[in-house]
Scaffold this motif. Structure first.
Motif, PDB file in Angstrom:
ATOM      1  N   CYS A  36       0.849  -1.201   0.000  1.00 41.02           N
ATOM      2  CA  CYS A  36       0.000   0.000   0.000  1.00 41.02           C
ATOM      3  C   CYS A  36       0.880   1.244   0.000  1.00 41.02           C
ATOM      4  O   CYS A  36       1.616   1.497   0.969  1.00 41.02           O
ATOM      5  CB  CYS A  36      -0.905   0.000   1.230  1.00 41.02           C
ATOM      6  N   LEU A  37       0.802   2.042  -1.063  1.00 42.23           N
ATOM      7  CA  LEU A  37       1.705   3.171  -1.259  1.00 42.23           C
ATOM      8  C   LEU A  37       0.971   4.497  -1.158  1.00 42.23           C
ATOM      9  O   LEU A  37      -0.051   4.710  -1.822  1.00 42.23           O
ATOM     10  CB  LEU A  37       2.380   3.064  -2.629  1.00 42.23           C
ATOM     11  N   HIS A  38       1.521   5.404  -0.367  1.00 45.69           N
ATOM     12  CA  HIS A  38       0.885   6.708  -0.128  1.00 45.69           C
ATOM     13  C   HIS A  38       1.292   7.739  -1.166  1.00 45.69           C
ATOM     14  O   HIS A  38       2.141   7.498  -2.032  1.00 45.69           O
ATOM     15  CB  HIS A  38       1.245   7.202   1.275  1.00 45.69           C
ATOM     16  N   GLY A  39       0.686   8.925  -1.051  1.00 47.19           N
ATOM     17  CA  GLY A  39       0.969  10.011  -1.975  1.00 47.19           C
ATOM     18  C   GLY A  39       1.473  11.256  -1.280  1.00 47.19           C
ATOM     19  O   GLY A  39       2.119  11.193  -0.230  1.00 47.19           O
ATOM     20  N   PHE A  40       1.150  12.428  -1.858  1.00 47.93           N
ATOM     21  CA  PHE A  40       1.606  13.738  -1.384  1.00 47.93           C
ATOM     22  C   PHE A  40       0.397  14.629  -1.114  1.00 47.93           C
ATOM     23  O   PHE A  40      -0.573  14.581  -1.882  1.00 47.93           O
ATOM     24  CB  PHE A  40       2.488  14.397  -2.450  1.00 47.93           C
ATOM     25  N   VAL A 106      -0.524  -7.940  -4.451  1.00 49.30           N
ATOM     26  CA  VAL A 106      -1.352  -6.915  -5.080  1.00 49.30           C
ATOM     27  C   VAL A 106      -0.802  -5.563  -4.639  1.00 49.30           C
ATOM     28  O   VAL A 106      -0.133  -5.456  -3.609  1.00 49.30           O
ATOM     29  CB  VAL A 106      -2.841  -7.054  -4.694  1.00 49.30           C
ATOM     30  N   LEU A 107      -1.076  -4.546  -5.426  1.00 46.28           N
ATOM     31  CA  LEU A 107      -0.569  -3.206  -5.133  1.00 46.28           C
ATOM     32  C   LEU A 107      -1.724  -2.216  -5.078  1.00 46.28           C
ATOM     33  O   LEU A 107      -2.530  -2.141  -6.011  1.00 46.28           O
ATOM     34  CB  LEU A 107       0.435  -2.776  -6.208  1.00 46.28           C
ATOM     35  N   VAL A 108      -1.795  -1.459  -3.980  1.00 48.33           N
ATOM     36  CA  VAL A 108      -2.784  -0.399  -3.804  1.00 48.33           C
ATOM     37  C   VAL A 108      -2.020   0.908  -3.668  1.00 48.33           C
ATOM     38  O   VAL A 108      -1.209   1.062  -2.752  1.00 48.33           O
ATOM     39  CB  VAL A 108      -3.649  -0.632  -2.544  1.00 48.33           C
ATOM     40  N   GLY A 109      -2.255   1.855  -4.576  1.00 49.87           N
ATOM     41  CA  GLY A 109      -1.506   3.097  -4.540  1.00 49.87           C
ATOM     42  C   GLY A 109      -2.398   4.315  -4.638  1.00 49.87           C
ATOM     43  O   GLY A 109      -3.300   4.370  -5.475  1.00 49.87           O
ATOM     44  N   HIS A 110      -2.143   5.298  -3.777  1.00 48.48           N
ATOM     45  CA  HIS A 110      -2.878   6.563  -3.804  1.00 48.48           C
ATOM     46  C   HIS A 110      -1.960   7.685  -4.265  1.00 48.48           C
ATOM     47  O   HIS A 110      -0.827   7.801  -3.807  1.00 48.48           O
ATOM     48  CB  HIS A 110      -3.415   6.894  -2.405  1.00 48.48           C
ATOM     49  N   ASP A 111      -2.436   8.515  -5.212  1.00 49.63           N
ATOM     50  CA  ASP A 111      -1.700   9.683  -5.666  1.00 49.63           C
ATOM     51  C   ASP A 111      -0.344   9.236  -6.236  1.00 49.63           C
ATOM     52  O   ASP A 111      -0.322   8.516  -7.228  1.00 49.63           O
ATOM     53  CB  ASP A 111      -1.575  10.676  -4.494  1.00 49.63           C
ATOM     54  N   TRP A 112       0.791   9.633  -5.662  1.00 46.92           N
ATOM     55  CA  TRP A 112       2.076   9.163  -6.179  1.00 46.92           C
ATOM     56  C   TRP A 112       2.190   7.644  -6.095  1.00 46.92           C
ATOM     57  O   TRP A 112       2.899   7.016  -6.893  1.00 46.92           O
ATOM     58  CB  TRP A 112       3.234   9.828  -5.439  1.00 46.92           C
ATOM     59  N   GLY A 113       1.501   7.046  -5.125  1.00 46.70           N
ATOM     60  CA  GLY A 113       1.477   5.591  -5.061  1.00 46.70           C
ATOM     61  C   GLY A 113       0.802   4.983  -6.275  1.00 46.70           C
ATOM     62  O   GLY A 113       1.187   3.900  -6.744  1.00 46.70           O
ATOM     63  N   ALA A 114      -0.213   5.683  -6.823  1.00 46.30           N
ATOM     64  CA  ALA A 114      -0.858   5.226  -8.056  1.00 46.30           C
ATOM     65  C   ALA A 114       0.100   5.345  -9.234  1.00 46.30           C
ATOM     66  O   ALA A 114       0.185   4.449 -10.084  1.00 46.30           O
ATOM     67  CB  ALA A 114      -2.127   6.035  -8.315  1.00 46.30           C
ATOM     68  N   ALA A 115       0.834   6.462  -9.284  1.00 43.56           N
ATOM     69  CA  ALA A 115       1.834   6.619 -10.351  1.00 43.56           C
ATOM     70  C   ALA A 115       2.881   5.512 -10.272  1.00 43.56           C
ATOM     71  O   ALA A 115       3.321   4.977 -11.298  1.00 43.56           O
ATOM     72  CB  ALA A 115       2.504   7.991 -10.235  1.00 43.56           C
ATOM     73  N   ALA A 116       3.276   5.144  -9.052  1.00 41.92           N
ATOM     74  CA  ALA A 116       4.225   4.050  -8.868  1.00 41.92           C
ATOM     75  C   ALA A 116       3.642   2.732  -9.364  1.00 41.92           C
ATOM     76  O   ALA A 116       4.358   1.906  -9.940  1.00 41.92           O
ATOM     77  CB  ALA A 116       4.613   3.937  -7.395  1.00 41.92           C
ATOM     78  N   ALA A 117       2.347   2.531  -9.152  1.00 45.58           N
ATOM     79  CA  ALA A 117       1.696   1.291  -9.593  1.00 45.58           C
ATOM     80  C   ALA A 117       1.734   1.167 -11.108  1.00 45.58           C
ATOM     81  O   ALA A 117       2.057   0.094 -11.655  1.00 45.58           O
ATOM     82  CB  ALA A 117       0.250   1.252  -9.095  1.00 45.58           C
ATOM     83  N   TYR A 118       1.422   2.244 -11.821  1.00 47.88           N
ATOM     84  CA  TYR A 118       1.473   2.195 -13.283  1.00 47.88           C
ATOM     85  C   TYR A 118       2.901   1.930 -13.763  1.00 47.88           C
ATOM     86  O   TYR A 118       3.128   1.141 -14.687  1.00 47.88           O
ATOM     87  CB  TYR A 118       0.955   3.505 -13.876  1.00 47.88           C
TER      88      TYR A 118
END
Length: 301
Positions: A36-40, A106-118
């Motif tokens: 689970c990856l956070h953002g900014f 599995v990967l869950v990413g918000h904001d920059w975490g979403a960019a990391a997922a892509y």
């Protein structure tokens, strides 16, 4: 930093991956890994409502502080590009899978975490069996130029290209800029005082402000196409083959919900969910609704 309000017991551990030492918040002991990856502007505690729900659903759920967000190491080469974030995700999944003995991730990413997922998908499409991205659509870099109103919403990205001024702005009056962005991006969210104070503690740590801003400087280089250069389009975005749940907030003041209408042009197997009444931090504003969507999606093999 980070708090456990419900669910399985919180553990903290340090994990070596991709040349960095990551500080991680962990819950659960299932045979599947949920990264689970956070953002900014945020920290790993942002993912608490998702992390403990995933742990209760049978996952070992891990939320690292992203590279450069103390107490995780800064990038030794100063690289905070999307590709570096994606490589972090792939290497973290491998290291955690070996440590915990999990057989799927599995990967869950918000904001920059979403960019990391892509980015992780483009680096290694087999690293994760499912992706969940919150608040950032696939192909955002290209969509930014197709939607002039989004370019206005993204004013802060241009502002962050200035030397020195953004650093001072972030630190001004006890990091009031973070309060401003949270209020602008999630209008109507009565965020807990403890949550934003926890994030400010992360940004008080030496180097975090500079590192967090470098994410934008490395991504927006050059910030605009030069005269005569073609702008990026959706056709230039590599396809995503991993099944992906894309979640947006109906009231997101940071990224327009209309940008998510193009998700299925990039993602082969895609489900798009718009959360009513929620803004950019929808997983914290509507934790039950968002958590149920995520758990149902990643639990279905």
């Amino acid at each position: 930093m980070g708090s456990e309000t419900a669910g399985p017991r919180l553990r903290r551990r340090r994990v070596e991956a991709n040349g960095l030492t990551f500080e991680c918040l962990c819950s659960g002991d299932g045979d599947r890994l949920a990264l689970c990856l956070h953002g900014f502007p945020d920290n790993a505690g942002s993912m608490d409502p998702i992390r403990w729900r995933l742990a209760e659903a049978g996952f070992t759920a891990v939320a690292p502080f992203m590279r450069g967000y103390a107490p995780t190491d800064p990038a030794p080469d100063g690289d905070y590009s999307g590709r570096a974030l994606g490589k972090d995700a792939v290497e973290l999944a491998a290291a955690l899978g070996e440590e915990f003995g999990t057989d799927d991730a599995v990967l869950v990413g918000h904001d920059w975490g979403a960019a990391a997922a892509y980015a992780a998908e483009w680096i290694d499409p087999d690293a994760f069996s499912k992706l969940v991205t919150l608040a950032v659509p696939p192909g955002f870099d290209a969509l930014l130029y197709e939607y002039p109103r989004q370019a206005l919403r993204s004013w802060y990205m241009w502002f962050f290209q200035l030397p020195d001024v953004p650093e001072r702005a972030l630190r001004w009056r006890n990091f009031a800029f973070i309060d401003f962005l949270w209020g602008l991006w999630s209008p109507g969210w009565d965020y807990p005082e403890a949550r934003i104070n926890d994030v400010k503690e992360t940004f008080r740590a030496e180097g975090t402000v500079e590192n967090a801003l470098q994410y934008y400087r490395d991504t927006m280089r050059p910030p605009l196409p030069r005269v005569g250069e073609d702008r990026p389009t959706l056709a230039d975005v590599p396809p995503i083959e991993t099944p992906t749940l894309v979640i947006s907030g109906e009231r997101d003041g940071c990224i327009s919900p209309e940008l998510f209408e193009h998700a299925d042009e990039i993602v082969g197997e895609c489900r798009v969910v718009r959360v009513p009444g929620a803004g950019h931090f929808m997983h914290q504003e509507r934790p039950d609704a968002v958590g149920e969507e995520i758990v149902a999606f990643v639990s279905d093999r």
